[in-house]
Design a protein around this motif. Structure first.
Motif, PDB file in Angstrom:
ATOM      1  N   ILE A  87       0.926  -1.196  -0.086  1.00  0.00           N
ATOM      2  CA  ILE A  87      -0.154  -0.193   0.120  1.00  0.00           C
ATOM      3  C   ILE A  87       0.767   1.271  -0.019  1.00  0.00           C
ATOM      4  CG2 ILE A  87      -1.952   1.115   1.213  1.00  0.00           C
ATOM      5  CD1 ILE A  87      -2.690  -1.759   0.546  1.00  0.00           C
ATOM      6  N   LYS A  88       0.820   2.017  -0.869  1.00  0.00           N
ATOM      7  CA  LYS A  88       1.586   3.316  -1.212  1.00  0.00           C
ATOM      8  C   LYS A  88       1.268   4.320   0.261  1.00  0.00           C
ATOM      9  CE  LYS A  88       1.486   3.239  -6.077  1.00  0.00           C
ATOM     10  NZ  LYS A  88       1.194   4.021  -7.191  1.00  0.00           N
ATOM     11  N   ASP A  89       2.609   4.695   0.587  1.00  0.00           N
ATOM     12  CA  ASP A  89       2.555   5.938   1.596  1.00  0.00           C
ATOM     13  C   ASP A  89       1.378   6.869   1.410  1.00  0.00           C
ATOM     14  OD1 ASP A  89       4.632   4.300   3.189  1.00  0.00           O
ATOM     15  OD2 ASP A  89       6.206   5.804   2.574  1.00  0.00           O
ATOM     16  N   LYS A  90       1.347   7.225   0.280  1.00  0.00           N
ATOM     17  CA  LYS A  90       0.411   8.673  -0.052  1.00  0.00           C
ATOM     18  C   LYS A  90      -0.905   8.085   0.170  1.00  0.00           C
ATOM     19  CE  LYS A  90       0.498   8.034  -5.014  1.00  0.00           C
ATOM     20  NZ  LYS A  90       0.712   8.668  -6.449  1.00  0.00           N
ATOM     21  N   GLU A  91      -1.126   6.638   0.018  1.00  0.00           N
ATOM     22  CA  GLU A  91      -2.656   6.334  -0.001  1.00  0.00           C
ATOM     23  C   GLU A  91      -3.022   6.158   1.804  1.00  0.00           C
ATOM     24  OE1 GLU A  91      -4.893   6.025  -2.137  1.00  0.00           O
ATOM     25  OE2 GLU A  91      -3.153   6.401  -3.711  1.00  0.00           O
ATOM     26  N   ILE A  92      -1.828   5.840   2.448  1.00  0.00           N
ATOM     27  CA  ILE A  92      -2.199   5.829   3.966  1.00  0.00           C
ATOM     28  C   ILE A  92      -2.130   7.420   4.617  1.00  0.00           C
ATOM     29  CG2 ILE A  92      -1.121   5.402   6.330  1.00  0.00           C
ATOM     30  CD1 ILE A  92      -2.172   2.776   4.749  1.00  0.00           C
ATOM     31  N   ASP A  93      -1.490   8.229   3.927  1.00  0.00           N
ATOM     32  CA  ASP A  93      -1.747   9.596   4.263  1.00  0.00           C
ATOM     33  C   ASP A  93      -2.961  10.166   3.922  1.00  0.00           C
ATOM     34  OD1 ASP A  93       0.965   9.444   5.173  1.00  0.00           O
ATOM     35  OD2 ASP A  93       1.970  10.185   3.468  1.00  0.00           O
ATOM     36  N   LYS A  94      -3.529   9.787   2.799  1.00  0.00           N
ATOM     37  CA  LYS A  94      -4.822  10.543   2.357  1.00  0.00           C
ATOM     38  C   LYS A  94      -6.000  10.123   3.340  1.00  0.00           C
ATOM     39  CE  LYS A  94      -3.976  10.544  -2.594  1.00  0.00           C
ATOM     40  NZ  LYS A  94      -4.345   9.853  -3.781  1.00  0.00           N
ATOM     41  N   ILE A  95      -5.862   8.794   3.854  1.00  0.00           N
ATOM     42  CA  ILE A  95      -6.864   8.302   4.821  1.00  0.00           C
ATOM     43  C   ILE A  95      -6.488   8.976   6.229  1.00  0.00           C
ATOM     44  CG2 ILE A  95      -7.569   6.423   6.187  1.00  0.00           C
ATOM     45  CD1 ILE A  95      -6.620   4.571   3.888  1.00  0.00           C
ATOM     46  N   LYS A  96      -5.340   8.949   6.532  1.00  0.00           N
ATOM     47  CA  LYS A  96      -5.023   9.917   7.871  1.00  0.00           C
ATOM     48  C   LYS A  96      -5.488  11.442   7.782  1.00  0.00           C
ATOM     49  CE  LYS A  96      -1.115   7.201   9.043  1.00  0.00           C
ATOM     50  NZ  LYS A  96       0.319   7.017   9.623  1.00  0.00           N
ATOM     51  N   ILE A  97      -5.144  11.865   6.547  1.00  0.00           N
ATOM     52  CA  ILE A  97      -5.942  13.572   6.497  1.00  0.00           C
ATOM     53  C   ILE A  97      -7.007  13.657   6.461  1.00  0.00           C
ATOM     54  CG2 ILE A  97      -5.726  15.314   4.472  1.00  0.00           C
ATOM     55  CD1 ILE A  97      -2.812  14.588   4.001  1.00  0.00           C
ATOM     56  N   ALA A  98      -7.999  12.689   5.575  1.00  0.00           N
ATOM     57  CA  ALA A  98      -9.458  12.710   5.727  1.00  0.00           C
ATOM     58  C   ALA A  98      -9.891  12.483   7.235  1.00  0.00           C
ATOM     59  CB  ALA A  98      -9.807  11.611   4.950  1.00  0.00           C
ATOM     60  N   LEU A  99      -9.419  11.547   7.913  1.00  0.00           N
ATOM     61  CA  LEU A  99      -9.827  11.311   9.375  1.00  0.00           C
ATOM     62  C   LEU A  99      -9.411  12.537  10.005  1.00  0.00           C
ATOM     63  CD1 LEU A  99      -9.274   7.454   9.596  1.00  0.00           C
ATOM     64  CD2 LEU A  99     -11.474   8.678   9.354  1.00  0.00           C
ATOM     65  N   ALA A 100      -8.342  13.130  10.079  1.00  0.00           N
ATOM     66  CA  ALA A 100      -7.769  14.132  11.144  1.00  0.00           C
ATOM     67  C   ALA A 100      -8.627  15.527  10.591  1.00  0.00           C
ATOM     68  CB  ALA A 100      -6.194  14.527  10.771  1.00  0.00           C
ATOM     69  N   GLU A 101      -9.201  15.570   9.509  1.00  0.00           N
ATOM     70  CA  GLU A 101     -10.025  16.889   9.302  1.00  0.00           C
ATOM     71  C   GLU A 101     -11.432  16.622   9.439  1.00  0.00           C
ATOM     72  OE1 GLU A 101      -8.714  18.007   5.043  1.00  0.00           O
ATOM     73  OE2 GLU A 101      -6.998  18.551   5.801  1.00  0.00           O
ATOM     74  N   LYS A 102     -11.848  15.580   9.882  1.00  0.00           N
ATOM     75  CA  LYS A 102     -13.119  15.183  10.508  1.00  0.00           C
ATOM     76  C   LYS A 102     -14.219  15.414   9.243  1.00  0.00           C
ATOM     77  CE  LYS A 102     -11.916  14.889  14.874  1.00  0.00           C
ATOM     78  NZ  LYS A 102     -11.724  13.726  15.393  1.00  0.00           N
ATOM     79  N   HIS A 103     -13.646  14.932   8.171  1.00  0.00           N
ATOM     80  CA  HIS A 103     -14.385  14.595   6.966  1.00  0.00           C
ATOM     81  C   HIS A 103     -15.563  13.647   7.286  1.00  0.00           C
ATOM     82  CE1 HIS A 103     -12.592  17.231   4.308  1.00  0.00           C
ATOM     83  NE2 HIS A 103     -11.383  16.976   4.633  1.00  0.00           N
ATOM     84  N   ASP A 104     -16.777  13.721   6.821  1.00  0.00           N
ATOM     85  CA  ASP A 104     -17.817  12.630   6.758  1.00  0.00           C
ATOM     86  C   ASP A 104     -17.248  11.281   6.063  1.00  0.00           C
ATOM     87  OD1 ASP A 104     -19.761  11.154   7.576  1.00  0.00           O
ATOM     88  OD2 ASP A 104     -21.161  12.246   6.150  1.00  0.00           O
TER      89      ASP A 104
END
Length: 171
Positions: A87-104
């Motif tokens: 799994i690419k680092d950037k894919e994990i980073d995208k998930i982390k950002i989406a969760l950190a920014e409290k997106h639905d």
């Protein structure tokens, strides 16, 4: 050897145990959690649940994969053609950002892939056949109806679709 992210498949409801055990072993893991509201007969409750049920992301080198055998609730690492899928680092980073920014954020699985012929089996469009062109984040499907030579989008759940064996012929 470089550490890469891999998807580990767990026993049901064991994601948190697996993540904790990996941490205890000194192995980096990532368990994306999101908040859901569950309704019981007498109350509502907010719960933190895995975004991807039965999955934990693990960052480890190929040489240290054997350490994962110490985690009983970890069934296997997801593979393709007998090789662990990185799994690419950037894919994990995208998930982390989406969760950190409290997106639905919600995960969804859609087993019918784009490009397959489908038939609507229930609802107002029951019986229509078309080509699944796109699935977006709101489960709106763009379906091309050959008989009409038109396309339209509909919001429909996968449970109302069945995949047909033969792909449509494009004109």
């Amino acid at each position: 050897m470089t550490n890469n992210w891999y998807a580990g498949y767990t026993y049901p409801k064991a994601e948190k145990k697996v993540s904790n055990k990996l941490t205890d072993l000194g192995i980096e893991s990532f368990l994306p959690l999101h908040t859901v509201v569950r309704q019981w007969s007498d109350r509502k409750k907010k719960l933190e649940v895995p975004l991807f049920p039965n999955y934990v992301f693990v960052k480890v080198s190929i040489n240290n994969m054997h350490l994962l055998n110490h985690v009983k609730q970890l069934v296997h690492i997801v593979e393709f053609e007998n090789k662990p899928i990185v799994i690419k680092d950037k894919e994990i980073d995208k998930i982390k950002i989406a969760l950190a920014e409290k997106h639905d954020v919600e995960s969804t699985s859609f087993s019918i892939e784009c490009g397959n012929k489908v038939r609507v089996i229930d609802g107002a469009f029951s019986g229509l056949e078309g080509l699944l062109i796109r699935v977006d984040d709101k489960s709106r499907l763009l379906v091309r109806i050959e008989a009409l030579r038109q396309a339209f989008t509909i919001s429909i759940s996968e449970e109302y679709l069945e995949q047909l064996e033969c792909p449509l012929v494009s004109h």
